[in-house]
Structures are given as structure tokens and as C-alpha cells.
Motif scaffolding. Structure first.
Motif, mmCIF file in Angstrom:
data_model
loop_
_atom_site.group_PDB
_atom_site.id
_atom_site.type_symbol
_atom_site.label_atom_id
_atom_site.label_comp_id
_atom_site.label_asym_id
_atom_site.label_seq_id
_atom_site.Cartn_x
_atom_site.Cartn_y
_atom_site.Cartn_z
ATOM 1 N N PHE A 82 0.823 -1.197 0.000
ATOM 2 C CA PHE A 82 0.000 0.000 0.000
ATOM 3 C C PHE A 82 0.860 1.251 0.000
ATOM 4 O O PHE A 82 2.056 1.210 0.263
ATOM 5 N N GLN A 83 0.155 2.366 -0.234
ATOM 6 C CA GLN A 83 0.789 3.669 -0.196
ATOM 7 C C GLN A 83 1.475 3.922 1.149
ATOM 8 O O GLN A 83 2.548 4.498 1.216
ATOM 9 N N ASP A 84 0.830 3.467 2.246
ATOM 10 C CA ASP A 84 1.351 3.806 3.581
ATOM 11 C C ASP A 84 2.197 2.676 4.187
ATOM 12 O O ASP A 84 2.361 2.610 5.404
ATOM 13 N N PHE A 85 2.714 1.809 3.385
ATOM 14 C CA PHE A 85 3.687 0.759 3.780
ATOM 15 C C PHE A 85 3.180 -0.249 4.810
ATOM 16 O O PHE A 85 3.474 -1.417 4.748
ATOM 17 N N LYS A 86 2.456 0.232 5.825
ATOM 18 C CA LYS A 86 1.944 -0.629 6.897
ATOM 19 C C LYS A 86 3.038 -1.473 7.551
ATOM 20 O O LYS A 86 2.916 -2.685 7.713
ATOM 21 N N LEU A 87 4.093 -0.792 7.973
ATOM 22 C CA LEU A 87 5.131 -1.488 8.746
ATOM 23 C C LEU A 87 4.886 -1.210 10.233
ATOM 24 O O LEU A 87 4.248 -0.220 10.590
ATOM 25 N N LEU A 88 5.374 -2.101 11.082
ATOM 26 C CA LEU A 88 5.265 -1.885 12.527
ATOM 27 C C LEU A 88 6.504 -1.134 13.000
ATOM 28 O O LEU A 88 7.631 -1.603 12.840
ATOM 29 N N ASN A 89 6.285 0.059 13.593
ATOM 30 C CA ASN A 89 7.407 0.951 13.911
ATOM 31 C C ASN A 89 8.299 0.434 15.027
ATOM 32 O O ASN A 89 9.449 0.836 15.141
#
Ligand SMILES: Nc1ncnc2c1ncn2[C@@H]1O[C@H](COP(=O)(O)OP(=O)(O)OP(=O)(O)O)[C@@H](O)[C@H]1O
Ligand SMILES: [Mg+2]
Lengths: 226, 303
Positions: free
Chosen positions: A85-92
Motif C-alpha cells: 500500500f501507499q502507507d507501507f503498513k510497517l510496525l514501527n
């Protein structure tokens, strides 16, 4: 590989998000889907991973009719389709390695297998030197590449990319497109949803244009026509 | 499967420690609920012990004439022994009665002196009759009243029934209040657990979205929150055990002072039945917690 038969999706009375979509994507194809905001591109992606149910028509993926897919089968479907997705959806709070490993852990992957696959996919996306970094410590392009690495851990036959370059400058965007092309070359079917005219025109691949929930053009070597 | 299970436990521990304050509140409420339940159990046990102790002491005395002949007394004893309501009959001769009396008052020189001055044995032979159980007590009294042997001098039927009824009614009232209180605490526990799980899911909504996206199964997503319920129950029961035994030790001297002469030992009871009592509480606590978690998970983890 992917077949839409007269697919319609209605969220509410305001109108159809998808209107009688007919689409056939062959294995190994690289298809760009373009269209203005709010025309149903994301909805199209969501119906392919069982996140939205369609109101009419039929969707078949790899010979599997997923139109009325059950809750229990959705995870099986999603392990065969990588999504970014556009917002990557990684866990910070996790390193890149942990982020990618997480996708395997939650699907019951064995530690030995995780240890082998994660460095492998990190290498494919060119992040082998950054596996210990946290998402905030790297660029947007690198974050998107980490997300792609994560999407690849299950060796998906299909990769869905919903505006993967939306948050990136043109240099980073080009790198991501290059990467998608490389993955496509290995045999993975790639569906790229994008707003980016330049990207689409440089690709010289199939382009499907959607407007108001309907496919208005489908060209084998397309241009961004809106 | 093994890795999945280990990971699920890891996730749920992470979730508990990430919201440590909420977890503490949850466990404290659970402890309060368990404490009321155990108090309730304690009251019930004290009541039962008291009733048992009193029942043990119930007997009916038949006082006989001092000049009654031994064979007449023994005949009467046999007759009474044959009654359905009777558990046993004990014959205390006047010599034996005197001996008992002297023993009982050995610290009281005035009484002993008076007795010596009397020069005769003022005590009468007695038959001490124990009823089979409390229910037949009234029948037994009627039967004994109907005896017309002329060696009977007097009959003394203390009304134990009233005493027992008083104990029972106190126990009943305290139990009712305890059940009410426990029900409230159990309800609060359910709400608190429900809320903890809701908050935990909210905190992890991003992670849950990602898990779903990469194809984690529903049970893998939901299981950690159910396990959290189990872990809360475990810590709650462990804590109540650490709290309750010292509490009982503090209470025991007061109980002993209150029930002098009766054998009321709560500590023994709670040690002897430790595994049953707290095992059941762990089981019930886990079920209640998992039930609350299940509702919360069902409601909030659909992304
Ligand atoms: N969950 C939803 N509930 C109701 N309506 C929705 C929902 N999701 C999307 N829609 C509506 O459906 C239509 C298509 O939305 P969709 O997100 O598919 O558009 P899009 O082509 O991806 O747009 P963009 O380019 O801005 O991402 C829009 O009118 C949108 O408002
Ligand atoms: Mg969209």
C-alpha cells in the motif's frame, strides 16, 4: 490467473463503487490500473483479497472462485497474494527483519525457515544491509521495499500494489517500479494501481483505465489517458 | 503448531506488559472478586463446622432416682437403646457422676468442701442419650416423655434445635449477602476483562490489520487475547493464595477464642482442600475471563 465476471460492488445508495467489471489477467502479466480518485481502484484490490464481498458477478483467482469466500479461507487466499500500500503498513517498533519475519510467524512459519527466507527476500529488494534498522530510520522508498519484501515471504503468485509510489518522490518511485518489474520477471503476476502518469507511460505495459466503477479502456501497451 | 503456540503466548504476554497498568487493575479486580468468593466459602465452612460441633454435643439427659436398682437401670437403658431415634445411650452411675463432678470442680475448694460436708452423694444416676440426628430429636423427646418407668426422676431436654436454627439462619444470611457481593464482583470482573481486551485490541489494531493482510488465521489473531484472560486468572488466583493464607492465620486465633471448646480450624480446612478450592477458582476464573475476552474479540477484532 485473475478473472472478474460482471462484478459490481455497492457500498451504499450513493452509487456503485464497481459497475459490471470484466477483467482477465493472465499469469505473469504486469497490469497497471489507473483512474481518478474515488473511481473504485482500491475497492477492486479489496475484492481480490476477500476484504470486500461483491454484490454481483464472480471473481476467480487461480481457478478458485472466491466470490463467496468464507472467513476461514481468507487467510489461505492471502498467503497466495502479496499486497502493498501507499502507507507501507510497517510496525514501527520492529526492525525490518522483524517486520518481515512477523508475516511468517503469524502464519505458523518455522524459525529455521524464517531465518532462511527473510534474508533472501531482503536481498531481492536490496535491503540486506538494513535488516536491523527501524522503519523511522530509513527512507520512504526503503520502507516500501521492506513492505514488498514482506509481501514476498509466502512466494505469492500475485502481487497487488495499491499506489505503492504515492508517498515517494520520482527517484524512489522509479526504484520501486523497477523492483516490481524485476519481481514480475521472476513470474509473479503484478497488478499496479497508480495515479502516476509518468510511471504508466514509461512502463509500456497493459493499462486498464477505470472511471466511475467501470472499465473505460484496456490497452495491451497503454498510456495514461485521463 | 508448537511454534504457533509459543508465539501466541509470547504475544499475549507482550500485550499484558504493554498495558501493564490496565493489566494490574484487571488482576486487582479479579483478586477482589476471588476474595469475596473465598470469604463466602469461609463463612460457609465456619457455619458447617459450628453446626457439626453443636450436633456432636447434643444429648438428652434422663435423671434417675438415687435408689434405683442397677438391673432396672440397665433394663431401661436397653429399652431406650432399641428406639429407632437413638444412636447410643451412656449410663453414668451416681459414683461416676460424683467423680466427674469432682474432676470438673477440682479447682474450686469451696464446692468440694460443701460436698464433703454433705457426706452423702447428692448426684443421681443418669442416662445420657444421643439422638441419631437432629431431625429425629423431637420424636425422641416425645418417646422419652412417654416413658413411665418410676425410676425416672426428671428429664432435661435442652432445646438444641433453637440454637442450631440460629446458627443456620446467621450462616444463611451471611451467605446470601456473600453471594450478592460475589455476583457483583464477578460482573465487574467480566466488564473489566472485556474492557482490557477491548483496549488491547485497540492498541494493536494496526498489528491486527497487518496480520490479517499477510494471511494470519483468525484463531491466531484472537488466541492471544483469550490466553491473556487465562493469564489474568492465573495471576489472580496466585495472588489470592498469597493473600488469603496469611489472612486466615491472622483470623484463626479470634475464631478459636470465639468457638472455645469447639474444633473450628479454617486454616486446616483451606490447607487440606487447597487444590480443590483454588483449582476450581482458577478454572472458573479462566472460563469467565475467556468468556469476556471472547465477546470482546468477536466484537472488536474484525478489521
Ligand atoms: N468502506 C466504504 N464504505 C462506503 N463507501 C466506500 C467505502 N470504501 C470506498 N467507498 C466509496 O467507494 C468509491 C470507490 O472508492 P475507492 O477507494 O475504491 O476509490 P479509489 O479509486 O481507490 O480512489 P483513490 O484513487 O483516491 O484511492 C468511493 O466513492 C468511496 O467513497
Ligand atoms: Mg485507492
Amino acid at each position: 490467473m485473475i478473472r472478474f465476471h460482471n462484478v459490481s460492488k455497492i457500498y451504499n445508495k450513493s452509487g456503485k463503487a464497481l459497475n459490471k467489471i470484466n477483467l482477465h489477467v493472465k499469469p505473469g502479466e504486469f497490469v497497471s490500473i489507473v483512474g481518478q480518485s474515488g473511481t473504485g481502484k482500491t475497492t477492486l484490490v479489496k475484492t481480490m483479497i476477500g476484504e470486500e464481498q461483491v454484490d454481483e458477478g464472480k471473481i476467480i483467482i487461480g481457478g478458485w472462485d472466491i466470490t463467496d469466500i468464507g472467513q476461514r479461507e481468507i487467510p489461505i487466499l492471502r498467503r497466495q497474494i502479496g499486497v502493498i500500500f501507499q502507507d507501507f503498513k510497517l510496525l514501527n517498533k520492529k526492525t525490518l527483519f522483524e517486520n518481515v519475519a512477523f508475516a511468517m510467524q503469524v502464519c505458523g512459519g518455522r524459525p529455521a525457515k524464517i531465518k532462511k527466507i527473510v534474508p533472501h527476500v531482503m536481498k531481492i529488494v536490496g535491503l540486506e544491509k538494513k535488516i536491523s534498522s527501524y522503519p523511522q530510520e530509513i527512507s520512504g522508498g526503503e520502507q516500501q521495499r521492506a513492505a514488498i519484501a514482506r509481501a514476498l515471504v509466502h512466494r505469492p503468485k500475485i502481487l497487488l500494489a495499491d499506489e505503492p509510489t504515492g508517498n515517494l518522490d520520482s527517484i524512489n518511485a522509479n526504484e520501486i517500479i523497477e523492483l516490481l518489474l524485476r519481481i514480475n520477471k521472476f513470474g509473479t503476476t503484478v497488478i499496479l494501481v497508480t495515479h502516476n502518469r509518468e510511471v504508466v507511460n514509461n512502463l509500456r505495459r497493459r493499462v486498464v483505465t477505470i472511471d466511475d466503477g467501470t472499465i473505460i479502456s484496456d490497452q495491451a501497451v497503454g498510456k495514461y489517458i485521463l | 503448531m508448537f511454534f504457533s503456540f509459543a508465539r501466541i503466548i509470547k504475544f499475549s504476554l507482550q500485550d499484558i506488559f504493554r498495558n501493564i497498568w490496565l493489566s494490574l487493575v484487571t488482576v486487582i479486580i479479579l483478586i477482589l472478586a476471588l476474595f469475596t468468593v473465598n470469604m463466602l466459602l469461609m463463612v460457609k465452612v465456619i457455619g458447617d463446622m459450628a453446626v457439626e460441633a453443636v450436633e456432636e454435643k447434643i444429648d438428652v439427659n434422663l435423671y434417675l432416682k438415687p435408689n434405683a436398682k442397677e438391673d432396672e437401670i440397665l433394663a431401661l437403658k436397653a429399652k431406650i437403646n432399641n428406639l429407632n431415634e437413638v444412636k447410643n445411650v451412656e449410663y453414668i452411675s451416681n459414683a461416676q457422676a460424683l467423680k466427674n463432678f469432682k474432676e470438673k470442680h477440682q479447682d474450686n475448694p469451696e464446692i468440694l468442701e460443701a460436698l464433703r460436708e454433705l457426706n452423702i452423694n447428692p448426684l443421681t444416676p443418669t442416662l445420657v442419650i444421643k439422638p441419631k440426628n437432629l431431625d429425629v430429636f423431637d420424636n425422641l423427646v416425645n418417646r422419652l416423655n412417654a416413658l413411665d418407668e418410676n425410676i425416672i426422676e426428671s428429664r432435661n431436654f435442652t432445646n438444641y434445635k433453637a440454637l442450631l436454627e440460629k446458627i443456620n439462619s446467621i450462616t444463611r444470611k451471611v451467605t446470601e449477602a456473600g453471594i450478592f457481593l460475589s455476583a457483583i464482583f464477578i460482573m465487574i470482573t467480566i466488564l473489566v476483562i472485556y474492557n482490557s481486551v477491548r483496549v488491547a485490541i485497540y492498541t494493536h489494531r494496526r498489528q491486527i490489520t497487518i496480520m490479517k493482510l499477510v494471511g494470519a488465521s483468525n484463531w491466531f489473531i484472537q488466541m492471544p487475547y483469550l490466553i491473556s484472560g487465562l493469564i489474568y486468572a492465573f495471576f489472580g488466583v496466585a495472588a489470592i493464595m498469597l493473600i488469603f493464607y496469611p489472612f486466615l492465620s491472622l483470623l484463626q486465633p479470634y475464631l478459636e477464642a470465639f468457638f472455645v471448646g469447639y474444633n473450628v480450624n479454617l486454616l486446616d480446612f483451606f490447607y487440606g482442600n487447597m487444590f480443590t478450592i483454588f483449582g476450581m477458582q482458577f478454572l472458573a476464573g479462566s472460563l469467565i475471563n475467556m468468556f469476556a475476552s471472547l465477546i470482546a474479540v468477536g466484537k472488536y477484532s474484525r478489521v
